[in-house]
Write an enzyme that holds these catalytic residues in place. Structure first.
Site, short mmCIF file in Angstrom:
data_model
loop_
_atom_site.label_atom_id
_atom_site.label_comp_id
_atom_site.label_asym_id
_atom_site.label_seq_id
_atom_site.Cartn_x
_atom_site.Cartn_y
_atom_site.Cartn_z
N GLN A 181 -5.31 -1.71 9.55
CA GLN A 181 -5.17 -3.05 8.96
C GLN A 181 -5.76 -4.11 9.90
O GLN A 181 -5.49 -4.11 11.10
CB GLN A 181 -3.68 -3.32 8.70
CG GLN A 181 -3.38 -4.61 7.97
CD GLN A 181 -3.87 -4.63 6.53
OE1 GLN A 181 -3.94 -3.61 5.86
NE2 GLN A 181 -4.21 -5.81 6.05
N ASP A 186 -11.63 2.31 3.72
CA ASP A 186 -11.95 0.88 3.66
C ASP A 186 -13.44 0.65 3.43
O ASP A 186 -13.85 -0.47 3.09
CB ASP A 186 -11.59 0.22 5.01
CG ASP A 186 -10.31 -0.59 4.95
OD1 ASP A 186 -9.98 -1.10 3.86
OD2 ASP A 186 -9.65 -0.71 6.00
N LYS A 227 0.84 -1.20 0.00
CA LYS A 227 0.00 0.00 0.00
C LYS A 227 0.88 1.25 0.00
O LYS A 227 0.65 2.19 -0.77
CB LYS A 227 -0.93 0.00 1.22
CG LYS A 227 -2.07 -1.00 1.09
CD LYS A 227 -2.78 -1.28 2.40
CE LYS A 227 -3.83 -2.38 2.18
NZ LYS A 227 -4.46 -2.88 3.40
N1 GUN Z 1 -7.19 -7.18 5.98
C1 GUN Z 1 -7.48 -7.96 4.90
N2 GUN Z 1 -8.14 -7.23 3.97
C2 GUN Z 1 -8.26 -5.98 4.46
C3 GUN Z 1 -8.84 -4.79 3.96
O1 GUN Z 1 -9.39 -4.72 2.85
N3 GUN Z 1 -8.75 -3.69 4.77
C4 GUN Z 1 -8.16 -3.75 6.00
N4 GUN Z 1 -8.15 -2.65 6.73
N5 GUN Z 1 -7.62 -4.84 6.49
C5 GUN Z 1 -7.66 -5.96 5.72
#
Ligand code: GUN
Length: 306
Positions: A96, A119, A52
């Site tokens: 996350q 998200d 990211k």
């Molecule tokens: N963990 C696995 N997929 C995601 C996601 O799309 N967003 C977040 N914040 N954590 C994750």
């Protein structure tokens, strides 16, 4: 041979469309800003977060990683989120998942300002999704719709079956498909005769997290398969079984110690599908692309308001 839905290509297209929007925001005052909060040292989460941050750098998006320790309390994490909510230069906040067990994950997700919730996990934005109102959509589901649209796969009037009912993928992608006028069935581990339900699908979304679980009996001829699974195989015999002794996959396993496989049987999908997303290189790359798109959209909205 079925059509391969190339997630890397779609990701690159989306990123290239975002570049001038990032440049316009930067010229107006400042680039979009994304804060990523990674608690602890989960190796898979560390890889996601690194990717990211790298993608932000590539696009000229300002990014900041916060890495509090595994022992953090709900209160301490709420304080971090509160500070990020108040920051003018941060347009998107991503916490996350998964979070350690002592942290109340629902409270944390609810504490993220809905306008910065890139998200799409805040209940306000889940409500916006259900009501088909503007707002950030969860990244993987949004990416799935992008890949279908950009490959001109019709959705309206089609029978879509979603296997898996998670808050992150199954539920939101079902809602997005419904808004695109598909007839949608959501099924899960308690669905009787899952294979028969899946065989009715013209679009099949597999989001269960079980390696190669959906085999030929789950697939009708010509089905479009969207495979969200990214399951890591670390048993050589399992790699040999699932990939039918593929020399290429076994060599890859011998080099790296593991191999990725989706939720759909990789051989059966090639024999039965009309189109499919490969693993890796299908849905995966789109999740980060849509996170970037949500961050840029959030920055544009906030720039218009300020
Ligand atoms: N963990 C696995 N997929 C995601 C996601 O799309 N967003 C977040 N914040 N954590 C994750």
């Amino acid at each position: 041979m079925p059509q391969i839905l190339d997630g890397n290509r779609v990701r690159d297209d989306i990123k290239n469309e975002l570049r001038p929007r990032v440049a316009a925001l930067a010229a107006q005052g400042r680039p979009p800003g994304l804060a990523v909060v990674l608690v602890g040292h989960d190796p898979a989460s560390q890889i996601y977060v690194r990717n990211k941050v790298k993608t932000c750098q590539d696009l000229g998006i300002y990014s900041e990683s916060l890495t509090p320790p595994d022992s953090i309390s709900t209160g301490e994490l709420l304080a971090i989120v509160g500070q990020l909510n108040a920051r003018h230069d941060i347009d998107g906040i991503l916490v996350q998942l998964p979070l350690p067990p002592q942290v109340d994950a629902k409270r944390i997700l609810m504490a993220v300002a809905p306008a910065k919730d890139v998200d799409g996990f805040h209940p306000c934005n889940v409500g916006n999704l259900v009501a088909n109102l503007p707002g950030p959509r969860a990244c993987t589901p949004a990416g799935i719709i992008e890949i279908l649209k950009r490959y001109h796969i019709p959705i309206a009037g089609k029978r879509a079956v979603v296997v898996g009912r998670s808050d992150i993928v199954g539920k939101p992608v079902a809602m997005l498909l419904l808004h695109e006028h598909a007839t949608v069935t959501i099924c899960h581990s308690k669905t009787p005769d899952l294979a028969a339900v899946c065989r009715e699908a013209e679009i099949l979304v597999a989001a269960i997290g079980r390696a190669a679980m959906l085999t030929a009996e789950f697939l009708s001829n010509g089905v479009t398969v969207i495979d969200v699974g990214t399951n890591r195989l670390d048993d050589r015999a399992e790699v040999a079984r699932i990939f039918r002794n593929s020399a290429e996959k076994l060599a890859s396993f011998d080099k790296r110690g593991n191999v990725l496989v989706g939720d759909v049987d990789p051989q059966d999908v090639v024999e039965k599908a009309g189109a499919y997303t490969p693993v890796p290189g299908g849905v995966g790359p789109l999740t980060i692309a849509m996170l970037m798109a949500n961050t840029v959209a959030s920055a544009e909205r906030r720039a218009a308001v300020c």
